[in-house]
Design an enzyme around this catalytic site. Structure first.
Site, PDB file in Angstrom:
ATOM      1  N   LEU A   1      14.582  43.935  75.959  1.00  0.00           N
ATOM      2  CA  LEU A   1      15.597  43.863  74.901  1.00  0.00           C
ATOM      3  C   LEU A   1      14.968  43.806  73.520  1.00  0.00           C
ATOM      4  CD1 LEU A   1      18.000  41.249  76.535  1.00  0.00           C
ATOM      5  CD2 LEU A   1      18.242  43.727  76.523  1.00  0.00           C
TER       6      LEU A   1
ATOM      7  N   SER B   1      10.767  43.294  71.477  1.00  0.00           N
ATOM      8  CA  SER B   1       9.335  43.098  71.657  1.00  0.00           C
ATOM      9  C   SER B   1       8.708  42.804  70.314  1.00  0.00           C
ATOM     10  CB  SER B   1       8.701  44.345  72.286  1.00  0.00           C
ATOM     11  OG  SER B   1       7.308  44.167  72.462  1.00  0.00           O
TER      12      SER B   1
ATOM     13  N   ALA C   1       4.964  40.719  68.243  1.00  0.00           N
ATOM     14  CA  ALA C   1       3.511  40.616  68.218  1.00  0.00           C
ATOM     15  C   ALA C   1       2.982  39.737  69.345  1.00  0.00           C
ATOM     16  CB  ALA C   1       3.060  40.072  66.866  1.00  0.00           C
TER      17      ALA C   1
ATOM     18  N   GLY D   1       5.187  38.444  72.185  1.00  0.00           N
ATOM     19  CA  GLY D   1       5.899  38.428  73.449  1.00  0.00           C
ATOM     20  C   GLY D   1       7.063  39.384  73.437  1.00  0.00           C
TER      21      GLY D   1
ATOM     22  N   VAL E   1      11.442  39.920  75.034  1.00  0.00           N
ATOM     23  CA  VAL E   1      12.638  39.398  75.682  1.00  0.00           C
ATOM     24  C   VAL E   1      13.181  40.480  76.596  1.00  0.00           C
ATOM     25  CG1 VAL E   1      14.984  38.561  75.350  1.00  0.00           C
ATOM     26  CG2 VAL E   1      13.186  37.854  73.781  1.00  0.00           C
TER      27      VAL E   1
ATOM     28  N   LYS F   1      12.673  35.131  78.040  1.00  0.00           N
ATOM     29  CA  LYS F   1      11.690  35.143  76.964  1.00  0.00           C
ATOM     30  C   LYS F   1      10.311  34.900  77.573  1.00  0.00           C
ATOM     31  CE  LYS F   1      11.849  33.403  72.204  1.00  0.00           C
ATOM     32  NZ  LYS F   1      12.455  32.376  71.350  1.00  0.00           N
TER      33      LYS F   1
ATOM     34  N   ASP G   1      14.945  30.455  59.712  1.00  0.00           N
ATOM     35  CA  ASP G   1      15.095  31.914  59.645  1.00  0.00           C
ATOM     36  C   ASP G   1      16.538  32.273  59.978  1.00  0.00           C
ATOM     37  OD1 ASP G   1      14.594  34.551  59.311  1.00  0.00           O
ATOM     38  OD2 ASP G   1      13.361  34.809  61.098  1.00  0.00           O
TER      39      ASP G   1
END
Length: 1017
Positions: free
Chosen positions: A620, A622, A624, A626, A628, A648, A831
């Site tokens: 779903l 991607s 730096a 990892g 999902v 995740k 964020d």
């Protein structure tokens, strides 16, 4: 199986802690005519490096892997089994009952205990399914018979287990019948009872067992023991009854008013319906005296006298007062009167239920390792209590000492100077309370200096927080006397497990010559200094003597930088860290806080999910570090049910720091808890293979792309939707329940619940004249007369592929609700933006953290600032310029998010580059213009979020209240604005809720006044 493990710094003898796990293997043949069941008790020990009493460290009577010998006890159509061996658990320990079964077909099961039942949760493995029941910190109420019922389509299975809770006996009590006094105690294992005749039951004194009148065991395994003495044998001044078993001893003194004693009786508490007995005792040199009771109580106690001659010679008279069952009107003052002695009184208070009078306020203690110290809990209670001390989920025995004023006291001294939280737990069947003690050990600072070029960094570890100072000397003797006043920076103190880490850096760029530099750390426990030697030459010397070396170095540096640029294309540049953080306030200012370090906390294995029950799907997102993935989880929500989830995970070959960061994020999510407006954690896979974090799956993706995709289908009101769709869909609506988001909105001070938007539109329409085309007016009039009895469902909305102004308000409200929840958990997001909000069925918005799977390197929203990439356009000024992140900086970001929502996904500050000019504009108070789809009220709300002074920004509970008010009046407000376009007064723009005027808040944001915003008072 959960382990309860105590963290210690020294090695001392351990003790056994029982965690019993019962495995029942059920197998059924194809024709269901027979079944085989095996039951086992498995024990495991957890060593706690703590000195404990011998009676508390005894091992359980059942050995490891004991067969509980389940036997078939019925030949009916139901298969009934019973364990022949009793399960025994120490009080305040934990037990987990697990059942492994492979019964074919659809299986359901229920655990039952003491007329209460609990639905089973099945976890499926490759070979069978597992049923589990956890009993944590068991008490007497957990004892008894447990019944497990397992059913499939054809057959029923029932298994019975007897569970006994082993503990000290209950505190003995007395009752009187026909001039016989009985001492009664209950417990498991069965207690032994003794009568003692001395000042204290711990002294050496005469004892009598009395007559064992009665022994019986109830259905919970608790045995009742009664020992009886004739009243004429109970004439001594001090009389105790003690009950003891292998787990301890409890004693009760017979209430006595001795007319020769100067010590008064404390207030006596008795529960309504309990038996009671009290004595009045007098001794005189002849028998020519008498004693009697005097009381104002309406309901008299039964009185009788016993007497005897004693050596001296003298006569002892004892007047007994008793009742088989105390009533409310037995309360009062009871006075013993004698012709030869001063009178003495006792106050008896009748209670409907028990109580515990304990100050539960937390206590914090700072001690030195040379200081003797014990935690002390003082309380008054009735009836008698059981108590325990906890440290890191490990229990320790509690000894009680009775004081003269009726209070009880418990001390805990075996802490071995290990810092942390110690919890005192006390209960008596009617009340249970906790009191937390925090132990901090004073530590003299330990200082460590590192030097790099002209920068010297000093790090100090100690408790409490150390104050760092810099000094220098002009020789190499390290006898620093001159203070360094310039070039010094201080880092934020960081709380470790048992101390504080403080740091400071000094820049020596402007200093030349040869000198010594000293860093000194000081706190209340002492002070320490560390020094270093520096030889800094002047710039002129460097230019004259090192021109060639510098030129050579510059060339070499350019080559190194070129190689580094190429190398960095294939190497990760930034350390992974979750944007969502939990903070701990340590001071009144915004910059006096620390993040909670979850790496030192233990992971609760109850969140563990079998990896084999997880089927991974497509990627779903991607980044730096990892990615999902979409996945299917079998049995994670309900037994036998598979659901879509988001997983995740780290990329291949992650380093240790990345694994630690992901585990810290997992532990943080388990602490936060569940809320409908955040992407909730469902489970995790950590025991074998890669680490997987399993979250809810949101089918519509992120809010930013969702808004952009709906721009062509946006309608201001549902009236526009009705007209554009020729009303045909209204006749097909069903009486579906409204979303909890809309149905649950109410004003924060108890105002009315939200009116459905169709009803509200009807009320607004009746007060206004709406001009429509003749072709549509008749149909609209017909539908309005029906008062929209059929409400639309969210599936219908999604089928229409429409977006309305109310939907924008609803998204804003839901995000505010989610942030309100995070604020209550002391969480900050750092964020908050539309790209980090996910949308799922029913237009439900959920806050998430894309940190692991976001390509911040190639995402233009993240700008390089220092050694990090930051979402500058969404960040508050204090976060950009000072590195301060608080819940109020999240409020600023929420204002930017509102601008994104009501512009339907336009990038903030459109056309502006993040450069020096942007920073200057931000510092000067520049704010974005009103977005196209926002009302004046919503724009005022944005401006209040963008107050330069963080204290003047609203808090999320107030944002929730205001948006709830706006959402509940959406249709009426829109039509009023349409009708009154030419006569609108600026004053009408102000919306007020619960006395909070948003116009004045906006003015505060504009004018930067001194007072705090009234939003969060």
């Amino acid at each position: 199986m959960h382990e309860l493990r105590s963290i210690r710094t020294s090695s001392q003898p351990g003790h056994w802690l029982q965690v019993a796990i019962i495995f029942i293997t059920l197998s059924a043949v194809t024709n269901q005519n027979s079944s085989a069941i095996s039951c086992f008790l498995i024990q495991s020990n957890t060593e706690t490096e703590e000195v404990q009493p011998a009676e508390y460290t005894m091992s359980n009577s059942l050995n490891t892997n004991t067969n509980l010998e389940c036997h078939l006890s019925s030949w009916s159509s139901q298969y009934i089994y019973k364990a022949a061996v009793t399960v025994e658990v120490n009080v305040f320990h934990s037990v987990e009952l697990k059942v492994m079964q492979n019964i074919s077909g659809i299986v359901s099961c229920i655990w039952s205990h003491r007329q209460s039942s609990k639905q089973c949760s099945l976890i499926y493995t490759s070979e069978n399914s597992i049923v589990s029941l956890e009993l944590l910190k068991v008490t007497d109420k957990d004892a008894g018979e447990y019944e497990l019922s397992i059913k499939n389509e054809d057959t029923s299975y029932t298994v019975y287990f007897a569970v006994r809770v082993r503990s000290k006996p209950r505190k003995p009590y007395f009752k009187e019948y026909e001039r016989r006094v009985t001492c009664i105690s209950r417990g498991y294992p069965p207690p032994s009872v003794q009568w003692l005749f001395c000042i204290s039951p711990n002294d050496r004194c005469g004892n009598r067992t009395g007559i064992i009148l009665y022994k019986d065991m109830d259905s919970y395994g608790v045995q009742r023991v009664e020992h009886t003495m004739r009243a004429r044998k109970l004439l001594e001044e001090h009389i105790w009854c003690c009950a003891g078993n292998d787990f301890g001893r409890e004693c009760t003194q017979l209430y006595t008013l001795d007319l020769r004693s100067v010590i008064p009786l404390p207030e006596i508490f008795v529960k309504v319906g309990e038996p009671f007995i009290m004595r009045c005792r007098a001794r005189y040199k002849t028998f020519h005296f008498n004693i009697k009771w005097s009381s104002e109580s309406e309901n008299k106690l039964w009185w009788f006298e016993e007497s005897e001659y004693v050596t001296g010679p003298a006569m002892v008279r004892v007047l007994f007062a008793s009742a088989h069952r105390m009533e409310k009107n037995n309360s009062g003052n009871y006075t013993c009167v004698s012709s030869t002695h001063p009178s003495k009184s006792a106050i008896i208070t009748l209670l409907d239920r028990g109580f515990i009078d304990l100050n539960t306020s937390s206590e914090e203690h700072e001690i030195d390792t040379n200081e003797e110290f014990c935690f002390v809990a003082v309380f008054k209670a009735y009836p008698a209590v059981t108590c325990v001390w906890y440290y890191h989920s490990t229990s320790f025995p509690c000894d009680l000492l009775n004081t003269e004023n009726g209070y009880s006291m418990s001390k805990y001294c075996n802490h071995n100077y290990v810092p942390g939280e110690y919890i005192f737990y006390v209960e008596n069947g009617d009340v249970h309370l906790n009191k937390t003690f925090t132990l901090n050990i004073l530590q003299k600072p330990k200082v460590h200096i590192t030097s790099k070029a002209d920068l010297i960094t000093c790090v100090s570890y100690g408790y409490p927080i150390s104050t760092l100072t810099w000094k220098k000397s002009d020789d190499v003797s390290f006898n620093c006397t001159d203070d360094i006043m310039e070039g010094i920076t201080y880092g934020i103190p960081e709380r470790k497990i048992d101390n504080w880490k403080s740091n400071s850096t000094v820049d020596l760029t402007n200093m030349t010559g040869t000198f010594s530099v000293c860093c000194c750390a000081m706190n209340s426990a002492g002070s320490s200094c560390e020094n270093t030697f520096k030889n800094v030459k002047s710039i002129q010397q460097v230019q004259n003597n090192f021109i060639f070396p510098i030129a050579t170095g510059c060339c070499a540096l350019c080559i190194v930088l070129l190689i580094a640029l190429v190398f960095n294309k294939y190497k990760k540049q930034y350390r992974y860290e979750s944007q969502l953080q939990m903070i701990q306030y340590i001071g009144p200012s915004d910059n006096e806080y620390i993040y909670i370090d979850f790496s030192v906390l233990e992971y609760d294995l109850k969140w563990e999910f079998p990896t084999e029950n997880l089927e991974l799907g497509k990627v779903l997102g991607s980044g730096a570090f990892g990615k999902v993935l979409n996945a299917t989880a079998y049995g994670i929500s309900k037994p036998g049910v598979s659901i879509q989830v988001a997983v995740k995970m780290l990329k291949e070959k992650p380093d240790v720091s990345e694994k630690d960061a992901l585990m810290s994020e997992l532990k943080m999510m388990t602490q936060i808890g569940h809320h409908e407006n955040i992407v909730n954690l469902l489970g995790a896979c950590t025991l074998s293979g890669p680490i997987y974090l399993i979250f809810e799956y949101c089918c519509h993706g992120d809010l930013l792309n969702y808004l952009r995709s709906k721009r062509e289908t946006f309608h201001r009101t549902w009236t526009d939707v009705v007209m554009d769709n020729n009303f045909s869909f209204y006749h097909n609506f069903h009486q579906d329940q409204k979303s909890s988001v809309r149905a649950g909105i109410s004003a924060s001070n108890g105002s009315n619940t939200t009116i459905s938007r169709t009803q509200e539109f009807e009320q607004t329409r009746q007060g206004q004249e709406v001009t429509l085309s003749s072709g549509h007016s008749e149909i609209l009039q017909h539908d309005m007369e029906m008062k929209y009895e059929n409400t639309r469902s969210y599936d219908d909305e999604e089928d229409l592929n429409v977006l309305t102004f109310e939907d924008l308000l609803c998204f804003s409200y839901q995000v505010a609700k989610g942030m309100e929840f995070l604020e209550s958990k002391l969480c900050i997001h750092r964020d908050l933006a539309a790209r980090n909000i996910l949308v799922t069925h029913g237009k439900m918005a959920k806050i998430c953290d894309f940190g692991l799977a976001r390509d911040v390197i190639n995402d233009t929203n993240y700008v390089v600032k220092g050694n990090a990439r930051l979402p500058v356009k969404w960040m508050a000024p204090e976060s950009i310029f000072e590195g301060i992140y608080t819940i109020k900086s999240d409020v600023w970001s929420y204002g930017i998010l509102l601008w994104e929502i009501f512009s339907l996904g336009v990038n903030p500050y459109p056309g502006m580059q993040v450069d020096a000019n942007f920073y200057k504009l931000l510092q000067s108070g520049f704010k974005m213009d009103q977005p196209f789809y926002a009302t004046d009220e919503i724009y005022f709300l944005m401006q209040s979020c963008w107050a330069f002074d963080s204290r003047k920004r609203p808090c999320f509970p107030q944002l929730v209240s205001f948006l709830g008010y706006q959402l509940s009046n959406t249709e009426a407000l829109v039509y009023q604005n349409m009708d009154n376009t030419h006569c609108k007064d600026d004053s009408s723009r102000t919306s007020s809720l619960n006395g909070v005027n948003f116009e004045s808040i906006s003015e505060d944001a504009e004018g930067d006044q001194e007072e705090d915003s009234p939003m969060c008072q």
